[in-house]
Design a protein around this motif. Structure first.
Motif, PDB file in Angstrom:
ATOM      1  N   THR A   1     -37.999 -37.245  -5.026  1.00  0.00           N
ATOM      2  CA  THR A   1     -37.033 -38.351  -4.958  1.00  0.00           C
ATOM      3  C   THR A   1     -37.701 -39.672  -5.315  1.00  0.00           C
ATOM      4  OG1 THR A   1     -35.745 -37.212  -3.236  1.00  0.00           O
ATOM      5  CG2 THR A   1     -35.427 -39.583  -3.455  1.00  0.00           C
ATOM      6  N   LYS A   2     -38.938 -39.844  -4.900  1.00  0.00           N
ATOM      7  CA  LYS A   2     -39.676 -41.077  -5.196  1.00  0.00           C
ATOM      8  C   LYS A   2     -39.984 -41.202  -6.683  1.00  0.00           C
ATOM      9  CE  LYS A   2     -41.935 -40.926  -0.667  1.00  0.00           C
ATOM     10  NZ  LYS A   2     -43.227 -40.697   0.039  1.00  0.00           N
ATOM     11  N   ARG A   3     -40.123 -40.061  -7.371  1.00  0.00           N
ATOM     12  CA  ARG A   3     -40.535 -40.086  -8.781  1.00  0.00           C
ATOM     13  C   ARG A   3     -39.347 -40.177  -9.740  1.00  0.00           C
ATOM     14  NH1 ARG A   3     -43.980 -35.417  -7.128  1.00  0.00           N
ATOM     15  NH2 ARG A   3     -46.052 -36.237  -6.654  1.00  0.00           N
ATOM     16  N   THR A   4     -38.159 -39.743  -9.311  1.00  0.00           N
ATOM     17  CA  THR A   4     -37.006 -39.748 -10.208  1.00  0.00           C
ATOM     18  C   THR A   4     -36.295 -41.091 -10.127  1.00  0.00           C
ATOM     19  OG1 THR A   4     -35.675 -38.755  -8.445  1.00  0.00           O
ATOM     20  CG2 THR A   4     -36.636 -37.264 -10.062  1.00  0.00           C
ATOM     21  N   ASN A   5     -36.131 -41.748 -11.285  1.00  0.00           N
ATOM     22  CA  ASN A   5     -35.571 -43.099 -11.287  1.00  0.00           C
ATOM     23  C   ASN A   5     -34.261 -43.197 -12.060  1.00  0.00           C
ATOM     24  OD1 ASN A   5     -36.520 -42.742 -13.836  1.00  0.00           O
ATOM     25  ND2 ASN A   5     -38.099 -44.341 -13.737  1.00  0.00           N
ATOM     26  N   THR A   6     -33.606 -42.072 -12.374  1.00  0.00           N
ATOM     27  CA  THR A   6     -32.293 -42.095 -13.014  1.00  0.00           C
ATOM     28  C   THR A   6     -31.332 -41.255 -12.189  1.00  0.00           C
ATOM     29  OG1 THR A   6     -32.650 -40.128 -14.380  1.00  0.00           O
ATOM     30  CG2 THR A   6     -33.395 -42.242 -15.286  1.00  0.00           C
ATOM     31  N   ALA A   7     -30.047 -41.588 -12.323  1.00  0.00           N
ATOM     32  CA  ALA A   7     -29.024 -40.857 -11.563  1.00  0.00           C
ATOM     33  C   ALA A   7     -29.001 -39.383 -11.955  1.00  0.00           C
ATOM     34  CB  ALA A   7     -27.656 -41.491 -11.807  1.00  0.00           C
ATOM     35  N   ALA A   8     -29.179 -39.109 -13.253  1.00  0.00           N
ATOM     36  CA  ALA A   8     -29.116 -37.727 -13.731  1.00  0.00           C
ATOM     37  C   ALA A   8     -30.202 -36.877 -13.100  1.00  0.00           C
ATOM     38  CB  ALA A   8     -29.235 -37.688 -15.247  1.00  0.00           C
ATOM     39  N   PHE A   9     -31.421 -37.423 -13.008  1.00  0.00           N
ATOM     40  CA  PHE A   9     -32.514 -36.612 -12.494  1.00  0.00           C
ATOM     41  C   PHE A   9     -32.596 -36.620 -10.975  1.00  0.00           C
ATOM     42  CE2 PHE A   9     -33.449 -36.717 -16.913  1.00  0.00           C
ATOM     43  CZ  PHE A   9     -33.853 -35.420 -17.148  1.00  0.00           C
ATOM     44  N   THR A  10     -31.956 -37.603 -10.354  1.00  0.00           N
ATOM     45  CA  THR A  10     -31.751 -37.514  -8.910  1.00  0.00           C
ATOM     46  C   THR A  10     -30.819 -36.347  -8.610  1.00  0.00           C
ATOM     47  OG1 THR A  10     -32.085 -39.892  -8.568  1.00  0.00           O
ATOM     48  CG2 THR A  10     -30.823 -38.705  -6.887  1.00  0.00           C
ATOM     49  N   THR A  11     -29.804 -36.210  -9.450  1.00  0.00           N
ATOM     50  CA  THR A  11     -28.875 -35.085  -9.304  1.00  0.00           C
ATOM     51  C   THR A  11     -29.585 -33.755  -9.509  1.00  0.00           C
ATOM     52  OG1 THR A  11     -26.992 -36.421 -10.037  1.00  0.00           O
ATOM     53  CG2 THR A  11     -26.765 -34.038 -10.204  1.00  0.00           C
ATOM     54  N   ILE A  12     -30.450 -33.687 -10.529  1.00  0.00           N
ATOM     55  CA  ILE A  12     -31.183 -32.447 -10.800  1.00  0.00           C
ATOM     56  C   ILE A  12     -32.097 -32.104  -9.623  1.00  0.00           C
ATOM     57  CG2 ILE A  12     -32.906 -31.352 -12.278  1.00  0.00           C
ATOM     58  CD1 ILE A  12     -30.165 -31.587 -13.550  1.00  0.00           C
ATOM     59  N   ASN A  13     -32.742 -33.109  -9.057  1.00  0.00           N
ATOM     60  CA  ASN A  13     -33.583 -32.878  -7.884  1.00  0.00           C
ATOM     61  C   ASN A  13     -32.759 -32.350  -6.717  1.00  0.00           C
ATOM     62  OD1 ASN A  13     -36.143 -33.008  -6.511  1.00  0.00           O
ATOM     63  ND2 ASN A  13     -35.444 -34.870  -5.481  1.00  0.00           N
ATOM     64  N   ASN A  14     -31.553 -32.902  -6.545  1.00  0.00           N
ATOM     65  CA  ASN A  14     -30.655 -32.405  -5.498  1.00  0.00           C
ATOM     66  C   ASN A  14     -30.246 -30.954  -5.754  1.00  0.00           C
ATOM     67  OD1 ASN A  14     -30.710 -34.872  -4.185  1.00  0.00           O
ATOM     68  ND2 ASN A  14     -28.836 -35.626  -5.161  1.00  0.00           N
ATOM     69  N   CYS A  15     -30.082 -30.623  -7.037  1.00  0.00           N
ATOM     70  CA  CYS A  15     -29.725 -29.243  -7.395  1.00  0.00           C
ATOM     71  C   CYS A  15     -30.858 -28.282  -7.055  1.00  0.00           C
ATOM     72  CB  CYS A  15     -29.396 -29.150  -8.888  1.00  0.00           C
ATOM     73  SG  CYS A  15     -27.816 -29.880  -9.357  1.00  0.00           S
ATOM     74  N   PHE A  16     -32.090 -28.667  -7.375  1.00  0.00           N
ATOM     75  CA  PHE A  16     -33.235 -27.822  -7.026  1.00  0.00           C
ATOM     76  C   PHE A  16     -33.333 -27.667  -5.507  1.00  0.00           C
ATOM     77  CE2 PHE A  16     -35.263 -28.559 -11.281  1.00  0.00           C
ATOM     78  CZ  PHE A  16     -35.465 -27.215 -11.591  1.00  0.00           C
ATOM     79  N   MET A  17     -33.045 -28.742  -4.791  1.00  0.00           N
ATOM     80  CA  MET A  17     -33.070 -28.695  -3.326  1.00  0.00           C
ATOM     81  C   MET A  17     -32.051 -27.671  -2.806  1.00  0.00           C
ATOM     82  SD  MET A  17     -34.215 -29.862  -0.427  1.00  0.00           S
ATOM     83  CE  MET A  17     -33.850 -30.499   1.209  1.00  0.00           C
ATOM     84  N   THR A  18     -30.856 -27.677  -3.387  1.00  0.00           N
ATOM     85  CA  THR A  18     -29.818 -26.727  -2.991  1.00  0.00           C
ATOM     86  C   THR A  18     -30.229 -25.301  -3.326  1.00  0.00           C
ATOM     87  OG1 THR A  18     -28.045 -28.364  -3.255  1.00  0.00           O
ATOM     88  CG2 THR A  18     -27.417 -26.037  -3.412  1.00  0.00           C
ATOM     89  N   LEU A  19     -30.777 -25.106  -4.521  1.00  0.00           N
ATOM     90  CA  LEU A  19     -31.173 -23.772  -4.964  1.00  0.00           C
ATOM     91  C   LEU A  19     -32.268 -23.188  -4.066  1.00  0.00           C
ATOM     92  CD1 LEU A  19     -30.859 -21.574  -7.173  1.00  0.00           C
ATOM     93  CD2 LEU A  19     -32.638 -22.755  -8.463  1.00  0.00           C
ATOM     94  N   LYS A  20     -33.319 -23.964  -3.833  1.00  0.00           N
ATOM     95  CA  LYS A  20     -34.436 -23.460  -3.034  1.00  0.00           C
ATOM     96  C   LYS A  20     -34.068 -23.321  -1.557  1.00  0.00           C
ATOM     97  CE  LYS A  20     -37.387 -22.847  -6.285  1.00  0.00           C
ATOM     98  NZ  LYS A  20     -37.926 -21.492  -6.576  1.00  0.00           N
ATOM     99  N   SER A  21     -33.223 -24.216  -1.072  1.00  0.00           N
ATOM    100  CA  SER A  21     -32.765 -24.106   0.316  1.00  0.00           C
ATOM    101  C   SER A  21     -31.928 -22.843   0.497  1.00  0.00           C
ATOM    102  CB  SER A  21     -31.941 -25.336   0.700  1.00  0.00           C
ATOM    103  OG  SER A  21     -32.735 -26.504   0.664  1.00  0.00           O
ATOM    104  N   GLY A  22     -31.055 -22.575  -0.497  1.00  0.00           N
ATOM    105  CA  GLY A  22     -30.238 -21.367  -0.439  1.00  0.00           C
ATOM    106  C   GLY A  22     -31.084 -20.107  -0.430  1.00  0.00           C
ATOM    107  N   GLU A  23     -32.103 -20.068  -1.278  1.00  0.00           N
ATOM    108  CA  GLU A  23     -33.022 -18.930  -1.308  1.00  0.00           C
ATOM    109  C   GLU A  23     -33.693 -18.731   0.047  1.00  0.00           C
ATOM    110  OE1 GLU A  23     -35.813 -19.638  -4.413  1.00  0.00           O
ATOM    111  OE2 GLU A  23     -34.379 -19.275  -6.039  1.00  0.00           O
TER     112      GLU A  23
END
Length: 361
Positions: free
Chosen positions: A49-71
């Motif tokens: 979250t600290k490294r991503t500075n655009t809305a699109a990649f904040t969203t992608i980081n959130n997606c990875f969070m959802t994917l790995k949390s689900g696993e």
């Protein structure tokens, strides 16, 4: 002139594209590790979250969070104590967002969607079993009936504009119709599919299946396909009008059918004093295996039942009429010859309770 403008725009945006691509690859690399605890997942999420500075990649980081949390939740079968801590950290995402769609195209969209809806349900306080996906067959968990979470999921997916998910879940509607019939909840999805999903051969196939399975809904007349007993006498379900008919559709080659047959016979015996009900078996074996069918009847102590087989005369369309794509299947037909259900539960307590309620009405 147009070509020059296009080349200019490509040159102008290439550095930005390359930068975004590099950022995505970095995120993917960071999330590729194995996580042994919710704390590890949360730490990786906050670092990114600290490294991503655009809305699109904040969203992608959130997606990875959802994917790995689900696993993590699935692998632990929802039993780890730190899951609640993890749920508090997962940020909301929108499945119709273009960045989310791009992410799904590259990261197993079906699995991601299952995790997304499971996490939403867990946040609402649902149990793990109720929250996990009930639409797709899973080898990790025993099959459970669809619940309100599953129907909400299907409703939202088909109401949205995510074409990728439309295609995936249209295929699942085919499976649901074949295994559950056109239930009230599945029927309610039809107008949503008609109005929100783009026309395609798959969509047309699903709408055709809807029409076929709607003919097998509760209250519809039971098709009168020709059936034959061991002496060659021809029957239809119309011969048993005036009684509640309970049917076990089976085949001699079906291990599950043979395994469940004693329970069907036991259920029949429990109602043997009731003259308002009759129990039948219908085999979908072919005429060339008739001797095998007769032998199986004796070997499995089925002689106390009325045992029928699809008539070989050519005018029987039993499998087509009842959309038989797998066995065993169980039917219950009322005294008027109308369908109560042709997707009844297996012969156990649930079927017994259903029969008792029907006989009381």
């Amino acid at each position: 002139m147009k070509i020059k403008i296009l080349i200019f725009l490509q040159l102008l945006y290439f550095p930005l594209f390359a930068q975004n691509l590099n950022a995505y690859q970095h995120l993917k690399q960071e999330w590729s590790k194995n996580f042994s605890s919710a704390k590890d997942i949360i730490k990786t999420y906050h670092n990114n979250t600290k490294r991503t500075n655009t809305a699109a990649f904040t969203t992608i980081n959130n997606c990875f969070m959802t994917l790995k949390s689900g696993e993590y939740i699935i692998c632990s079968k929802g039993e780890k104590e730190d899951i609640q801590l993890l749920l508090q950290e997962i940020s909301p995402i929108v499945l119709n967002d273009s960045s989310v769609i791009t992410f799904m195209q590259q990261n197993s969209p079906e699995e991601f969607t299952n995790y997304y809806y499971m996490i939403l349900a867990l946040k609402e306080g649902e149990s793990f079993d109720a929250a996990r996906d009930g639409i797709t067959i899973s080898t990790q968990f025993p099959t459970r009936a669809l619940n309100h979470n599953d129907y909400t999921k299907l409703n939202e997916i088909f109401s949205g504009n995510n074409k990728l998910l439309h295609e995936i879940y249209l295929e699942k509607i085919k499976f649901l119709l074949q295994n559950n019939g056109c239930t009230k909840e599945i029927a309610q999805l039809r107008p949503i599919i008609e109005s929100h999903v783009e026309s395609s051969p798959l969509k047309l196939e699903i709408l055709k299946l809807y029409t076929q399975y709607e003919l097998l809904g509760q209250g519809k007349p039971a098709p009168l396909s020709s059936l034959q007993d061991s002496d060659g006498n021809i029957y239809t379900f119309g011969n048993f009008k005036g009684k509640v008919i309970v049917v076990d559709v089976w085949a001699t080659w079906c291990c599950s059918c043979i395994e469940k047959m004693p329970k069907f016979i036991q259920l029949k015996n429990e109602f043997q004093e009731n003259g308002n009900i009759i129990f039948l078996t219908v085999s979908i074996d072919q005429e060339r295996t008739r001797d095998k069918w007769l032998k199986a009847i004796k070997e499995n102590n089925m002689t106390g039942l009325i045992n029928l087989i699809i008539s070989p005369t050519g005018d029987s369309h039993f499998e087509t009429d009842y959309q038989i794509v797998g066995v065993p299947r169980y039917f219950i037909i009322d005294k008027e010859g109308k369908i109560i259900t042709v997707f009844a539960p297996s012969p156990d307590k649930e079927m017994k309770d259903l029969i008792q309620n029907i006989l009381k009405s």
